[in-house]
Scaffold this motif. Structure first.
Motif, mmCIF file in Angstrom:
data_model
loop_
_atom_site.group_PDB
_atom_site.id
_atom_site.type_symbol
_atom_site.label_atom_id
_atom_site.label_comp_id
_atom_site.label_asym_id
_atom_site.label_seq_id
_atom_site.Cartn_x
_atom_site.Cartn_y
_atom_site.Cartn_z
ATOM 1 N N ILE A 257 9.716 13.931 -38.274
ATOM 2 C CA ILE A 257 8.892 12.637 -37.673
ATOM 3 C C ILE A 257 7.968 13.231 -36.845
ATOM 4 O O ILE A 257 8.272 13.856 -36.043
ATOM 5 N N TYR A 258 6.896 12.458 -36.929
ATOM 6 C CA TYR A 258 5.661 12.713 -36.115
ATOM 7 C C TYR A 258 5.368 11.786 -35.164
ATOM 8 O O TYR A 258 5.526 10.312 -35.593
ATOM 9 N N GLY A 259 5.148 11.932 -34.104
ATOM 10 C CA GLY A 259 4.533 11.197 -32.976
ATOM 11 C C GLY A 259 4.060 11.829 -31.840
ATOM 12 O O GLY A 259 3.656 12.996 -31.931
ATOM 13 N N ALA A 260 3.848 10.959 -30.753
ATOM 14 C CA ALA A 260 3.595 11.312 -29.527
ATOM 15 C C ALA A 260 3.938 10.960 -28.272
ATOM 16 O O ALA A 260 4.955 10.096 -28.343
ATOM 17 N N THR A 261 3.586 11.562 -27.305
ATOM 18 C CA THR A 261 4.067 10.809 -25.811
ATOM 19 C C THR A 261 3.285 10.103 -25.150
ATOM 20 O O THR A 261 1.920 10.791 -25.036
ATOM 21 N N SER A 262 3.360 9.390 -24.238
ATOM 22 C CA SER A 262 2.321 8.510 -23.475
ATOM 23 C C SER A 262 2.583 8.963 -22.086
ATOM 24 O O SER A 262 3.644 9.128 -21.535
ATOM 25 N N TYR A 263 1.483 9.251 -21.347
ATOM 26 C CA TYR A 263 1.469 9.780 -20.002
ATOM 27 C C TYR A 263 0.765 9.088 -18.985
ATOM 28 O O TYR A 263 -0.042 8.062 -19.496
ATOM 29 N N MET A 264 1.184 8.950 -17.917
ATOM 30 C CA MET A 264 0.398 8.215 -16.851
ATOM 31 C C MET A 264 -0.114 9.338 -16.115
ATOM 32 O O MET A 264 0.628 10.578 -15.680
ATOM 33 N N ASN A 265 -1.350 9.285 -15.308
ATOM 34 C CA ASN A 265 -1.967 10.155 -14.756
ATOM 35 C C ASN A 265 -2.721 9.712 -13.520
ATOM 36 O O ASN A 265 -3.351 8.458 -13.577
ATOM 37 N N VAL A 266 -2.751 10.310 -12.594
ATOM 38 C CA VAL A 266 -3.607 9.966 -11.095
ATOM 39 C C VAL A 266 -4.886 10.535 -11.379
ATOM 40 O O VAL A 266 -5.138 11.757 -11.592
ATOM 41 N N VAL A 267 -5.869 9.698 -11.480
ATOM 42 C CA VAL A 267 -7.317 9.945 -11.421
ATOM 43 C C VAL A 267 -7.962 10.903 -10.381
ATOM 44 O O VAL A 267 -7.634 10.264 -9.340
ATOM 45 N N LYS A 268 -8.510 11.858 -10.687
ATOM 46 C CA LYS A 268 -9.390 12.472 -9.513
ATOM 47 C C LYS A 268 -10.473 11.405 -8.746
ATOM 48 O O LYS A 268 -11.065 10.790 -9.376
ATOM 49 N N ASN A 269 -10.382 11.535 -7.256
ATOM 50 C CA ASN A 269 -11.135 10.593 -6.623
ATOM 51 C C ASN A 269 -10.662 9.180 -6.634
ATOM 52 O O ASN A 269 -11.423 8.495 -6.610
ATOM 53 N N ALA A 270 -9.299 9.097 -7.036
ATOM 54 C CA ALA A 270 -8.953 7.919 -7.024
ATOM 55 C C ALA A 270 -9.017 7.066 -5.638
ATOM 56 O O ALA A 270 -8.858 7.984 -4.685
ATOM 57 N N LYS A 271 -9.175 5.750 -5.582
ATOM 58 C CA LYS A 271 -9.317 5.158 -4.267
ATOM 59 C C LYS A 271 -8.001 5.161 -3.574
ATOM 60 O O LYS A 271 -8.066 5.090 -2.261
ATOM 61 N N HIS A 272 -6.877 5.005 -4.318
ATOM 62 C CA HIS A 272 -5.633 5.080 -3.494
ATOM 63 C C HIS A 272 -4.377 5.933 -4.258
ATOM 64 O O HIS A 272 -3.755 5.484 -5.031
ATOM 65 N N PRO A 273 -4.753 7.037 -4.191
ATOM 66 C CA PRO A 273 -3.904 8.165 -4.593
ATOM 67 C C PRO A 273 -2.360 7.803 -4.147
ATOM 68 O O PRO A 273 -1.429 8.318 -5.225
ATOM 69 N N GLU A 274 -2.036 7.776 -3.020
ATOM 70 C CA GLU A 274 -0.855 7.399 -2.446
ATOM 71 C C GLU A 274 0.013 6.591 -3.373
ATOM 72 O O GLU A 274 1.174 6.791 -3.873
ATOM 73 N N ALA A 275 -0.756 5.417 -3.566
ATOM 74 C CA ALA A 275 -0.359 4.309 -4.186
ATOM 75 C C ALA A 275 -0.066 4.645 -5.888
ATOM 76 O O ALA A 275 1.078 4.047 -6.291
ATOM 77 N N ALA A 276 -0.933 5.298 -6.254
ATOM 78 C CA ALA A 276 -1.139 5.747 -7.670
ATOM 79 C C ALA A 276 0.333 6.781 -7.815
ATOM 80 O O ALA A 276 0.973 6.395 -8.795
ATOM 81 N N PHE A 277 0.669 7.544 -6.975
ATOM 82 C CA PHE A 277 1.986 8.489 -7.147
ATOM 83 C C PHE A 277 3.252 7.317 -6.965
ATOM 84 O O PHE A 277 4.084 7.770 -7.778
ATOM 85 N N ALA A 278 3.211 6.421 -6.095
ATOM 86 C CA ALA A 278 4.227 5.552 -5.995
ATOM 87 C C ALA A 278 4.506 4.865 -7.274
ATOM 88 O O ALA A 278 5.717 4.457 -7.640
ATOM 89 N N PHE A 279 3.602 4.429 -7.980
ATOM 90 C CA PHE A 279 3.374 3.667 -9.142
ATOM 91 C C PHE A 279 4.145 4.708 -10.346
ATOM 92 O O PHE A 279 4.746 4.081 -11.138
ATOM 93 N N LEU A 280 3.639 5.798 -10.471
ATOM 94 C CA LEU A 280 4.345 6.901 -11.158
ATOM 95 C C LEU A 280 5.942 7.032 -10.891
ATOM 96 O O LEU A 280 6.425 7.195 -11.983
ATOM 97 N N ASN A 281 6.158 7.098 -9.861
ATOM 98 C CA ASN A 281 7.628 7.380 -9.481
ATOM 99 C C ASN A 281 8.393 6.108 -9.814
ATOM 100 O O ASN A 281 9.378 6.253 -10.184
ATOM 101 N N GLN A 282 7.874 4.845 -9.610
ATOM 102 C CA GLN A 282 8.483 3.800 -10.162
ATOM 103 C C GLN A 282 8.698 3.689 -11.689
ATOM 104 O O GLN A 282 9.666 3.174 -12.207
ATOM 105 N N ALA A 283 7.697 4.096 -12.514
ATOM 106 C CA ALA A 283 7.487 4.256 -13.821
ATOM 107 C C ALA A 283 8.643 5.122 -14.323
ATOM 108 O O ALA A 283 9.385 4.909 -15.411
ATOM 109 N N LEU A 284 9.099 6.100 -13.503
ATOM 110 C CA LEU A 284 10.160 7.032 -13.983
ATOM 111 C C LEU A 284 11.570 6.504 -13.365
ATOM 112 O O LEU A 284 12.717 7.267 -13.594
ATOM 113 N N SER A 285 11.742 5.585 -12.608
ATOM 114 C CA SER A 285 12.981 5.111 -12.262
ATOM 115 C C SER A 285 13.832 4.473 -13.318
ATOM 116 O O SER A 285 13.162 3.977 -14.355
#
Length: 350
Positions: A257-285
């Protein structure tokens, strides 16, 4: 009680009541912050908004703005504006993770920034410290069991002559969508480095093809209208069709069976990196992870406990099924993209 004492108590009580909303607002770490996230549209974005963004806003005050687009176009925007990127969080599947890494536009992320990373199952972080895998999906054959009397069992079955004029396939615009071509090659003695068996089968099955669709929405509509009776589409869309009452059967080839995984990433020079990390952590909760399986039956990437009714409908829901999951050499697959498109167009024009 003396009048002066009463007035002091009353004043203190009033000040406490007035201060409560202020204190509550102060406790919301990201109050006043709006996180910019690229999206994929429709029910997918709505689900992320409900199960990831909304609970996070409730707890931290963070507002999340999801803008629908395509991962290819969004990556171009990020690369063109590296110093002032249009997104804080970039979503990419396994194939586009390679492109994002080559462009050097995403940050490394570890448990220090996103504690829930420790819950990710083995094998899902394909790119080391880059990317947080959020869901998994497969591109599999499907058919209408009322219109197709002999069940399909493999990817190769989409080339059967009884499907003449009834087959809908994805257009060759996405490396992930076209994994069925790799399946055709490998089921018939080929490989990612030898796609000739797939092209020969596509040539033979040319009369089967009703349409090459530009979007999964168009593919779903073809199945709903019964213009197409078979095709290749994501397992999540197959569930969507079944949930609407259509007799759609998913095909799990014994060859893989062929497929893929979807990822979330924090973009370099993001305006709100700390908030972005919190968003990723909530996604994995648990709360964030259960959204897409519950609503669209995407597969999970963590140790979250799934209700039996949901687990039974996922593609990879048993050791036997998991053993069928194929590993894709994404670098080779992406490198051959332009050649693949050229060959497909040549075959279909011929």
């Amino acid at each position: 009680m003396k009048r002066r004492t009463f007035l002091k108590l009353a004043t203190a009580t009033t000040m406490t009541a007035l201060a409560a909303p202020y204190v509550q607002a102060q406790n919301k770490k990201f109050a006043g912050v709006t996180l910019l996230v690229d999206g994929w549209g429709g029910l997918y974005d709505e689900t992320i908004q409900k199960y990831v963004a909304a609970p996070l806003e409730e707890r931290t005050g963070l507002k999340v703005q999801i803008t629908a687009g395509t991962q290819a176009a969004d990556l171009v925007k990020i690369v063109a504006n590296k110093k002032n990127p249009p997104f804080d969080v970039y979503q990419a599947d396994s194939a586009y993770m390679l492109e994002a890494l080559k462009a050097d536009v995403i940050e490394k992320v570890g448990e220090a920034e996103v504690p829930n990373i420790k819950r990710i199952l083995p094998g899902f972080r394909e790119y080391g410290d880059y990317g947080v895998p959020y869901n998994t999906f497969s591109m599999i054959p499907m058919y209408n069991s009322r219109l197709v009397k002999r069940p399909l069992t493999t990817y190769t079955d989409i080339t059967r002559p009884d499907l003449k004029g009834r087959l809908a396939l994805p257009a060759p615009i996405s490396a992930t969508w076209n994994l069925y071509l790799l399946a055709l090659a490998e089921e018939n003695g080929g490989s990612v480095s030898d796609m000739e068996p797939a092209y020969k089968l596509l040539e033979q099955a040319k009369s089967n093809i009703l349409a090459l669709t530009q979007s999964t929405v168009a593919m779903v509509q073809m199945f709903e209208n019964e213009e197409a009776s078979a095709g290749v589409i994501s397992d999540a869309r197959g569930y969507e069709l079944r949930s609407k009452g259509h007799p759609i059967e998913s095909v799990y080839s014994p060859h893989g069976i062929y497929g893929a995984t979807s990822y979330m990433n924090v973009v370099k020079n993001a305006k709100h990196p700390e908030a972005a990390f919190a968003f990723l952590n909530q996604a994995l909760s648990d709360e964030g992870m259960l959204g897409l399986p519950q609503v669209m039956r995407f597969g999970v990437t963590t140790d979250v406990k799934l209700p039996g009714a949901i687990a039974n409908e996922l593609t990879f829901n048993s050791p036997e099924r998991i053993a069928l999951k194929k590993t894709v050499d994404w670098e080779k697959w992406m490198a051959d993209g332009s050649t693949r498109i050229e060959r497909i167009n040549k075959i279909l024009r011929g």
